[in-house]
Write a protein that holds these residues in place. Structure first.
Motif, PDB file in Angstrom:
ATOM      1  N   HIS A  75       0.837  -2.294   9.841  1.00 14.42           N
ATOM      2  CA  HIS A  75       0.569  -0.874  10.065  1.00 14.42           C
ATOM      3  C   HIS A  75       1.713   0.012   9.574  1.00 14.42           C
ATOM      4  N   GLN A  76       2.858  -0.580   9.271  1.00 14.85           N
ATOM      5  CA  GLN A  76       4.003   0.199   8.811  1.00 14.85           C
ATOM      6  C   GLN A  76       4.064   0.322   7.289  1.00 14.85           C
ATOM      7  N   LEU A  77       3.205  -0.377   6.584  1.00 18.46           N
ATOM      8  CA  LEU A  77       3.271  -0.372   5.127  1.00 18.46           C
ATOM      9  C   LEU A  77       2.689   0.917   4.550  1.00 18.46           C
ATOM     10  N   THR A  78       3.267   1.366   3.453  1.00 21.56           N
ATOM     11  CA  THR A  78       2.738   2.525   2.750  1.00 21.56           C
ATOM     12  C   THR A  78       1.457   2.128   2.017  1.00 21.56           C
ATOM     13  N   ALA A  79       0.723   3.113   1.535  1.00 19.81           N
ATOM     14  CA  ALA A  79      -0.489   2.823   0.776  1.00 19.81           C
ATOM     15  C   ALA A  79      -0.161   2.029  -0.485  1.00 19.81           C
ATOM     16  N   THR A  80       0.926   2.392  -1.139  1.00 15.25           N
ATOM     17  CA  THR A  80       1.340   1.676  -2.349  1.00 15.25           C
ATOM     18  C   THR A  80       1.645   0.214  -2.033  1.00 15.25           C
ATOM     19  N   GLN A  81       2.329  -0.032  -0.922  1.00 14.54           N
ATOM     20  CA  GLN A  81       2.644  -1.400  -0.527  1.00 14.54           C
ATOM     21  C   GLN A  81       1.384  -2.184  -0.162  1.00 14.54           C
ATOM     22  N   LEU A  82       0.420  -1.522   0.478  1.00  9.48           N
ATOM     23  CA  LEU A  82      -0.835  -2.190   0.799  1.00  9.48           C
ATOM     24  C   LEU A  82      -1.563  -2.606  -0.476  1.00  9.48           C
ATOM     25  N   LEU A  83      -1.679  -1.702  -1.413  1.00 12.99           N
ATOM     26  CA  LEU A  83      -2.370  -2.020  -2.666  1.00 12.99           C
ATOM     27  C   LEU A  83      -1.676  -3.151  -3.413  1.00 12.99           C
ATOM     28  N   ASP A  84      -0.344  -3.124  -3.413  1.00 14.72           N
ATOM     29  CA  ASP A  84       0.406  -4.230  -4.055  1.00 14.72           C
ATOM     30  C   ASP A  84       0.123  -5.550  -3.337  1.00 14.72           C
ATOM     31  N   GLY A  85       0.061  -5.510  -2.007  1.00 19.84           N
ATOM     32  CA  GLY A  85      -0.213  -6.716  -1.241  1.00 19.84           C
ATOM     33  C   GLY A  85      -1.615  -7.255  -1.479  1.00 19.84           C
ATOM     34  N   TYR A  86      -2.594  -6.350  -1.573  1.00 22.78           N
ATOM     35  CA  TYR A  86      -3.959  -6.793  -1.876  1.00 22.78           C
ATOM     36  C   TYR A  86      -4.012  -7.450  -3.255  1.00 22.78           C
ATOM     37  N   ARG A  87      -3.267  -6.858  -4.172  1.00 16.65           N
ATOM     38  CA  ARG A  87      -3.314  -7.325  -5.567  1.00 16.65           C
ATOM     39  C   ARG A  87      -2.799  -8.765  -5.691  1.00 16.65           C
ATOM     40  N   VAL A  88      -1.742  -9.089  -4.950  1.00 18.23           N
ATOM     41  CA  VAL A  88      -1.156 -10.440  -5.056  1.00 18.23           C
ATOM     42  C   VAL A  88      -1.632 -11.343  -3.912  1.00 18.23           C
ATOM     43  N   LYS A  89      -2.593 -10.819  -3.116  1.00 14.61           N
ATOM     44  CA  LYS A  89      -3.215 -11.601  -2.041  1.00 14.61           C
ATOM     45  C   LYS A  89      -2.222 -12.032  -0.949  1.00 14.61           C
ATOM     46  N   SER A  90      -1.247 -11.182  -0.668  1.00 12.88           N
ATOM     47  CA  SER A  90      -0.342 -11.435   0.455  1.00 12.88           C
ATOM     48  C   SER A  90      -1.066 -11.234   1.786  1.00 12.88           C
ATOM     49  N   PHE A  91      -2.039 -10.348   1.784  1.00 17.65           N
ATOM     50  CA  PHE A  91      -2.874 -10.060   2.945  1.00 17.65           C
ATOM     51  C   PHE A  91      -4.118  -9.346   2.429  1.00 17.65           C
TER      52      PHE A  91
END
Length: 468
Positions: A5-21
């Motif tokens: 819940h603390q991640l920025t939108a940019t960090q979320l999109l990066d995480g989705y892209r590399v399948k971290s979450f």
């Protein structure tokens, strides 16, 4: 390591892209986080956790196939309740009068849906959006996550509280006299009021804008890529323009930055706010800008004239209610707006003319400077139960003096956190640019944000029942 819940939108999109979450994992974590915080701050309206998680599951499937759809696919977002969403009423902070079910999404809701952002819920606002307070006769009291005894400001009160508490990274507020920037300052987040018409809005009105409320300038810029797409329902919209919103590089060297420490009227400036804004200005000077002291643009006549015009406008809205319904409106609104019933047509027109005076004086500022830095608010905090920092219905606008001229002048303005007071409450600094220079203002804000380099801080979850 940051929680989801603390991640920025940019960090979320990066995480989705590399399948971290996945979006589904983020949604489940966010629902748990909201469940812990929402009973304390009351930031949400029409919150539907099951619908939110279902949409996140659909997004997760798209990302798993490597086929995300839209620039914000899977990113949580909230909308101020004044922004219509299909199938829901717009209570206007009161829930009074006719409450038709919206037949379509308003422009901001449409754009976010097109980009597959995940709507967590709507956020609260005070009666008619006409208070800078978290106090509403319909929603109840929205509290500041940094201190439950303190006000969020408003009228984007729920959006400010939600952003500060970590109810996802992206929130949309509206602003006609400071309603994005004031709660952003008091809640310690970023609030961007674009040039009038840059983000299409419906209903549109003199000075009324929609814009991002986020925890970083980068996320505000990311939102603008979506929100600024054109929509003909706004007859005051700007022509479409190809802007690379996420390019936030800027060479500050040689810029002339006007420093406007005094507002010209209203509440006196708190010494701690003065100190933090002066330090922020020095950061720009250290990067090569020239600081230019500026006299205030606002006068008592301008503020009082606008007050009279808004009284008449609000009284017209109250006349649409039955006498019994009017009695249920917040007393502070009634005590202020009834003055509109006693104004002559000439007095109302004279009041409206002050908006034209503000337009002239604000535009003239940029003959001298490239941008303006100022406080966002004159005061640090005020009690949660108050309708405004003065707690006086006859003086409801003494705190909007750094904000409202730029609404009437139509210039882009942004508030970002400049630090914390000795009582650990956020302090906002405002940057303003010429009309239509929205991208430049975001670039300048990003450079200041980097130079301030404030450590990441989050409000602490209150003990059960505290402050309620």
């Amino acid at each position: 390591m940051a929680e989801l819940h603390q991640l920025t939108a940019t960090q979320l999109l990066d995480g989705y892209r590399v399948k971290s979450f996945s979006p589904n994992e983020v949604a489940i974590a966010l629902v748990e986080h909201v469940g812990a915080w929402e009973p304390h701050i009351n930031a949400l309206y029409a919150y539907q956790a099951d619908t939110f998680i279902s949409a996140a599951e659909d997004s997760t499937q798209r990302w798993a196939k490597g086929q995300p759809s839209g620039a914000l696919d899977g990113v949580p977002v909230t909308l101020k309740e004044l922004i219509a969403t299909k199938g829901m009423p717009v209570p206007g902070g009161t829930g009074l009068g006719e409450q038709p079910i919206s037949s379509q999404d308003a422009p901001s809701a449409t754009r976010l849906d097109e980009d597959n952002a995940l709507l967590l819920g709507k956020t609260t606002c005070p009666d008619f959006g006409m208070l800078s307070s978290g106090l509403s006769s319909f929603h109840g009291l929205t509290r500041n996550p940094w201190d439950l005894a303190c006000n969020t400001g408003g009228s984007s009160s729920g959006a400010g509280a939600a952003a500060a508490a970590g109810f996802g990274p992206l929130h949309v507020g509206t602003d006609i006299g400071g309603s994005i920037r004031l709660p952003a300052a008091w809640c310690g987040v970023v609030g961007f009021k674009p040039s009038l018409g840059r983000v299409p809005i419906d209903p549109y009105y003199v000075g009324r804008c929609a814009g991002p409320m986020t925890r970083s300038v980068e996320d505000a810029a990311l939102m603008m890529s979506t929100l600024a797409r054109t929509d003909r329902r706004d007859a005051m919209r700007l022509p479409p323009e190809d802007i690379d919103w996420q390019n936030l590089t800027l060479d500050i060297k040689g810029l002339r930055i006007g420093v406007m420490m005094e507002a010209g009227c209203g509440l006196p400036l708190d010494d701690e706010i003065r100190h933090h804004v002066e330090q922020a200005a020095k950061q720009l000077e250290a990067a090569g800008a020239t600081l230019v002291p500026l006299a205030p643009v606002l006068t008592r006549d301008m503020l009082d004239g606008l007050d009279r015009f808004w009284q008449a406008r609000q009284w017209n809205e109250l006349l649409k209610l039955s006498p019994e319904e009017r009695e249920r409106v917040l007393p502070a609104i009634l005590a202020w707006a009834d003055g509109g019933a006693r104004l002559s047509g000439v007095e109302v027109v004279q009041g409206f003319q002050q908006t034209m005076v503000m337009r002239r004086v604000t535009e003239a500022v940029f003959e001298q400077v490239d941008a303006v830095i100022s406080p966002t608010t004159p005061n640090i905090a005020f009690p949660a139960e108050w309708p405004s920092p003065t707690n006086d219905p006859r003086q409801p606008f003494e705190h909007i003096v750094y904000n409202v001229p730029w609404n009437m002048g139509e210039q882009p303005a942004i508030s970002l956190n400049a630090g914390f007071s000795s009582s650990d409450m956020p302090i906002g600094v405002q940057l303003v640019g010429p009309r239509f220079a929205d991208h430049f203002v975001l670039q300048l804000a990003r450079q200041l944000e980097k130079r301030l380099a404030l450590p990441l801080r989050w409000p602490s979850l209150p003990r059960d029942g505290a402050g309620i």
